[in-house]
Design a protein around this motif. Structure first.
Motif, PDB file in Angstrom:
ATOM      1  N   THR A 183       0.850  -1.204   0.000  1.00 15.92           N
ATOM      2  CA  THR A 183       0.000   0.000   0.000  1.00 15.92           C
ATOM      3  C   THR A 183       0.886   1.255   0.000  1.00 15.92           C
ATOM      4  O   THR A 183       2.083   1.179   0.291  1.00 15.92           O
ATOM      5  CB  THR A 183      -0.869   0.027   1.283  1.00 15.92           C
ATOM      6  OG1 THR A 183       0.004   0.286   2.393  1.00 15.92           O
ATOM      7  CG2 THR A 183      -1.573  -1.301   1.476  1.00 15.92           C
ATOM      8  N   PRO A 184       0.293   2.395  -0.312  1.00 18.60           N
ATOM      9  CA  PRO A 184       1.065   3.654  -0.259  1.00 18.60           C
ATOM     10  C   PRO A 184       1.728   3.861   1.107  1.00 18.60           C
ATOM     11  O   PRO A 184       2.777   4.501   1.208  1.00 18.60           O
ATOM     12  CB  PRO A 184      -0.004   4.709  -0.534  1.00 18.60           C
ATOM     13  CG  PRO A 184      -1.010   4.004  -1.392  1.00 18.60           C
ATOM     14  CD  PRO A 184      -1.045   2.591  -0.855  1.00 18.60           C
ATOM     15  N   THR A 185       1.153   3.240   2.176  1.00 17.55           N
ATOM     16  CA  THR A 185       1.742   3.373   3.520  1.00 17.55           C
ATOM     17  C   THR A 185       3.199   2.932   3.506  1.00 17.55           C
ATOM     18  O   THR A 185       4.095   3.631   3.988  1.00 17.55           O
ATOM     19  CB  THR A 185       0.959   2.491   4.520  1.00 17.55           C
ATOM     20  OG1 THR A 185      -0.406   2.891   4.503  1.00 17.55           O
ATOM     21  CG2 THR A 185       1.527   2.617   5.924  1.00 17.55           C
ATOM     22  N   LEU A 186       3.451   1.776   2.865  1.00 21.35           N
ATOM     23  CA  LEU A 186       4.828   1.253   2.838  1.00 21.35           C
ATOM     24  C   LEU A 186       5.689   2.067   1.872  1.00 21.35           C
ATOM     25  O   LEU A 186       6.819   2.451   2.191  1.00 21.35           O
ATOM     26  CB  LEU A 186       4.829  -0.217   2.420  1.00 21.35           C
ATOM     27  CG  LEU A 186       6.206  -0.886   2.422  1.00 21.35           C
ATOM     28  CD1 LEU A 186       6.671  -1.155   3.847  1.00 21.35           C
ATOM     29  CD2 LEU A 186       6.210  -2.186   1.632  1.00 21.35           C
ATOM     30  N   ILE A 187       5.120   2.374   0.696  1.00 20.77           N
ATOM     31  CA  ILE A 187       5.891   3.075  -0.334  1.00 20.77           C
ATOM     32  C   ILE A 187       6.316   4.454   0.178  1.00 20.77           C
ATOM     33  O   ILE A 187       7.458   4.884  -0.004  1.00 20.77           O
ATOM     34  CB  ILE A 187       5.051   3.188  -1.625  1.00 20.77           C
ATOM     35  CG1 ILE A 187       4.745   1.780  -2.158  1.00 20.77           C
ATOM     36  CG2 ILE A 187       5.772   4.035  -2.668  1.00 20.77           C
ATOM     37  CD1 ILE A 187       3.689   1.730  -3.248  1.00 20.77           C
ATOM     38  N   GLN A 188       5.413   5.126   0.891  1.00 12.40           N
ATOM     39  CA  GLN A 188       5.743   6.472   1.393  1.00 12.40           C
ATOM     40  C   GLN A 188       6.747   6.424   2.553  1.00 12.40           C
ATOM     41  O   GLN A 188       7.462   7.386   2.800  1.00 12.40           O
ATOM     42  CB  GLN A 188       4.450   7.196   1.812  1.00 12.40           C
ATOM     43  CG  GLN A 188       3.644   7.649   0.583  1.00 12.40           C
ATOM     44  CD  GLN A 188       2.179   7.879   0.884  1.00 12.40           C
ATOM     45  OE1 GLN A 188       1.799   7.961   2.050  1.00 12.40           O
ATOM     46  NE2 GLN A 188       1.352   7.964  -0.153  1.00 12.40           N
ATOM     47  N   ALA A 189       6.802   5.280   3.231  1.00  9.25           N
ATOM     48  CA  ALA A 189       7.773   5.151   4.334  1.00  9.25           C
ATOM     49  C   ALA A 189       9.195   4.966   3.788  1.00  9.25           C
ATOM     50  O   ALA A 189      10.171   5.218   4.481  1.00  9.25           O
ATOM     51  CB  ALA A 189       7.396   3.968   5.220  1.00  9.25           C
ATOM     52  N   PHE A 190       9.295   4.497   2.518  1.00 11.10           N
ATOM     53  CA  PHE A 190      10.609   4.242   1.918  1.00 11.10           C
ATOM     54  C   PHE A 190      10.688   4.899   0.536  1.00 11.10           C
ATOM     55  O   PHE A 190      10.781   4.202  -0.492  1.00 11.10           O
ATOM     56  CB  PHE A 190      10.858   2.725   1.826  1.00 11.10           C
ATOM     57  CG  PHE A 190      11.029   2.067   3.167  1.00 11.10           C
ATOM     58  CD1 PHE A 190       9.969   1.398   3.777  1.00 11.10           C
ATOM     59  CD2 PHE A 190      12.241   2.148   3.854  1.00 11.10           C
ATOM     60  CE1 PHE A 190      10.121   0.807   5.023  1.00 11.10           C
ATOM     61  CE2 PHE A 190      12.398   1.554   5.097  1.00 11.10           C
ATOM     62  CZ  PHE A 190      11.333   0.890   5.690  1.00 11.10           C
ATOM     63  N   PRO A 191      10.643   6.218   0.461  1.00 12.14           N
ATOM     64  CA  PRO A 191      10.673   6.920  -0.836  1.00 12.14           C
ATOM     65  C   PRO A 191      12.003   6.661  -1.560  1.00 12.14           C
ATOM     66  O   PRO A 191      13.063   6.864  -0.986  1.00 12.14           O
ATOM     67  CB  PRO A 191      10.529   8.389  -0.438  1.00 12.14           C
ATOM     68  CG  PRO A 191      10.971   8.469   0.984  1.00 12.14           C
ATOM     69  CD  PRO A 191      10.651   7.150   1.614  1.00 12.14           C
ATOM     70  N   ASP A 192      11.910   6.159  -2.798  1.00 14.75           N
ATOM     71  CA  ASP A 192      13.123   5.806  -3.563  1.00 14.75           C
ATOM     72  C   ASP A 192      14.002   4.811  -2.809  1.00 14.75           C
ATOM     73  O   ASP A 192      15.198   4.689  -3.088  1.00 14.75           O
ATOM     74  CB  ASP A 192      13.949   7.062  -3.900  1.00 14.75           C
ATOM     75  CG  ASP A 192      13.263   7.874  -4.992  1.00 14.75           C
ATOM     76  OD1 ASP A 192      13.603   9.060  -5.142  1.00 14.75           O
ATOM     77  OD2 ASP A 192      12.374   7.315  -5.679  1.00 14.75           O
ATOM     78  N   ARG A 193      13.398   4.129  -1.860  1.00 16.48           N
ATOM     79  CA  ARG A 193      14.144   3.148  -1.057  1.00 16.48           C
ATOM     80  C   ARG A 193      13.452   1.794  -1.043  1.00 16.48           C
ATOM     81  O   ARG A 193      13.671   0.985  -0.139  1.00 16.48           O
ATOM     82  CB  ARG A 193      14.230   3.651   0.395  1.00 16.48           C
ATOM     83  CG  ARG A 193      15.040   4.912   0.586  1.00 16.48           C
ATOM     84  CD  ARG A 193      14.687   5.560   1.913  1.00 16.48           C
ATOM     85  NE  ARG A 193      15.520   6.735   2.187  1.00 16.48           N
ATOM     86  CZ  ARG A 193      16.560   6.709   3.008  1.00 16.48           C
ATOM     87  NH1 ARG A 193      16.889   5.602   3.602  1.00 16.48           N
ATOM     88  NH2 ARG A 193      17.279   7.790   3.214  1.00 16.48           N
ATOM     89  N   LEU A 194      12.565   1.560  -2.018  1.00 21.20           N
ATOM     90  CA  LEU A 194      11.856   0.283  -2.115  1.00 21.20           C
ATOM     91  C   LEU A 194      12.080  -0.243  -3.536  1.00 21.20           C
ATOM     92  O   LEU A 194      11.694   0.406  -4.509  1.00 21.20           O
ATOM     93  CB  LEU A 194      10.363   0.497  -1.834  1.00 21.20           C
ATOM     94  CG  LEU A 194       9.447  -0.708  -1.709  1.00 21.20           C
ATOM     95  CD1 LEU A 194       9.949  -1.674  -0.633  1.00 21.20           C
ATOM     96  CD2 LEU A 194       8.029  -0.260  -1.377  1.00 21.20           C
ATOM     97  N   VAL A 195      12.743  -1.416  -3.629  1.00 21.69           N
ATOM     98  CA  VAL A 195      13.153  -1.973  -4.922  1.00 21.69           C
ATOM     99  C   VAL A 195      12.399  -3.277  -5.154  1.00 21.69           C
ATOM    100  O   VAL A 195      12.207  -4.060  -4.223  1.00 21.69           O
ATOM    101  CB  VAL A 195      14.673  -2.256  -4.928  1.00 21.69           C
ATOM    102  CG1 VAL A 195      15.103  -2.973  -6.204  1.00 21.69           C
ATOM    103  CG2 VAL A 195      15.459  -0.949  -4.758  1.00 21.69           C
ATOM    104  N   ASN A 196      11.955  -3.506  -6.407  1.00 24.03           N
ATOM    105  CA  ASN A 196      11.224  -4.731  -6.736  1.00 24.03           C
ATOM    106  C   ASN A 196      11.867  -5.402  -7.949  1.00 24.03           C
ATOM    107  O   ASN A 196      12.468  -4.737  -8.798  1.00 24.03           O
ATOM    108  CB  ASN A 196       9.764  -4.412  -7.046  1.00 24.03           C
ATOM    109  CG  ASN A 196       8.926  -5.667  -7.272  1.00 24.03           C
ATOM    110  OD1 ASN A 196       9.051  -6.642  -6.546  1.00 24.03           O
ATOM    111  ND2 ASN A 196       8.108  -5.647  -8.305  1.00 24.03           N
TER     112      ASN A 196
END
Ligand code: GRF
Length: 197
Positions: A93-106
């Motif tokens: 969810t955006p909750t996780l994505i916003q907690a790691f801006p440019d710091r979440l890799v898939n």
């Protein structure tokens, strides 16, 4: 740089990352693995590799947001700087994505933007493409979108079964995921202005 990994299945990409970090290929250390399926391959590999592993079973969480908040808390406690989704089979969810801006890799098993979503390998076979492959990208709020970091192409051979194409792609995933993580970490260092930390 401290890495966190999320995995739901076999964990071969997780192991490839650990091997790259320990071989010095990544200026990073593996701080924590989080899995959502008790006893999955990734958990077994973490135990064998001596990497701390937390189980956050999505079935025990009241919502997707609750699961993501638990993920954020686990990674905060482990002082994780960069999170890698290596076969995480839940929509974040955006909750996780916003907690790691440019710091979440898939890592996704197709040449994005082709074949987003589930069973990218099956989609490629059904489409009759002659080339497919895999993509390492930053996670943004649209599913399987976000800045592309690295891609690798593989041929789709006549008569390829799903398993054969998936295995050919998987070998390239293990090669490009560490490269993508290194790029994301380098961009992070530049953004933070701490060259060569
Ligand atoms: C990989 O094919 C990856 O592209 C997809 O899930 C699979 C994970 O495989 N997201 P493994 O668990 O790393 O072996």
């Amino acid at each position: 740089l401290r890495l966190g990994v999320m995995a739901s299945g076999e964990g071969s990409n997780f192991e490839a990352l650990v091997n790259a970090a320990r071989a010095g290929g990544l200026a990073a250390e593996m701080a924590l693995l989080v899995v959502n399926n008790r006893g999955c391959g990734a958990q077994v590999r973490a135990e064998r590799l001596g990497v701390p592993c937390r189980l956050l079973d999505h079935r025990e969480q009241p919502s997707r947001e609750a699961l993501d908040r638990a993920l954020i808390e686990a990674f905060r406690q482990a002082a994780v700087d960069l999170v890698v989704m290596a076969g995480w089979m839940r929509i974040v969810t955006p909750t996780l994505i916003q907690a790691f801006p440019d710091r979440l890799v898939n890592i996704h098993p197709s040449l994005l933007p082709s074949f987003r979503g589930m069973d990218a390998v099956g989609q490629a076979l059904a489409a009759g493409v002659k080339l497919s492959g895999c993509t390492v990208h930053l996670v943004s709020e649209a599913v399987d979108a976000g800045r592309i970091l690295v891609q690798a192409a593989v041929p789709v051979l006549p008569g390829d079964s799903h398993a054969q194409l998936a295995a050919r792609i998987r070998r390239q995933e293990h090669r490009i995921l560490p490269l993508g993580v290194r790029l994301a970490a380098r961009d992070l260092d530049r953004a933070l202005g701490v060259e060569g930390q």
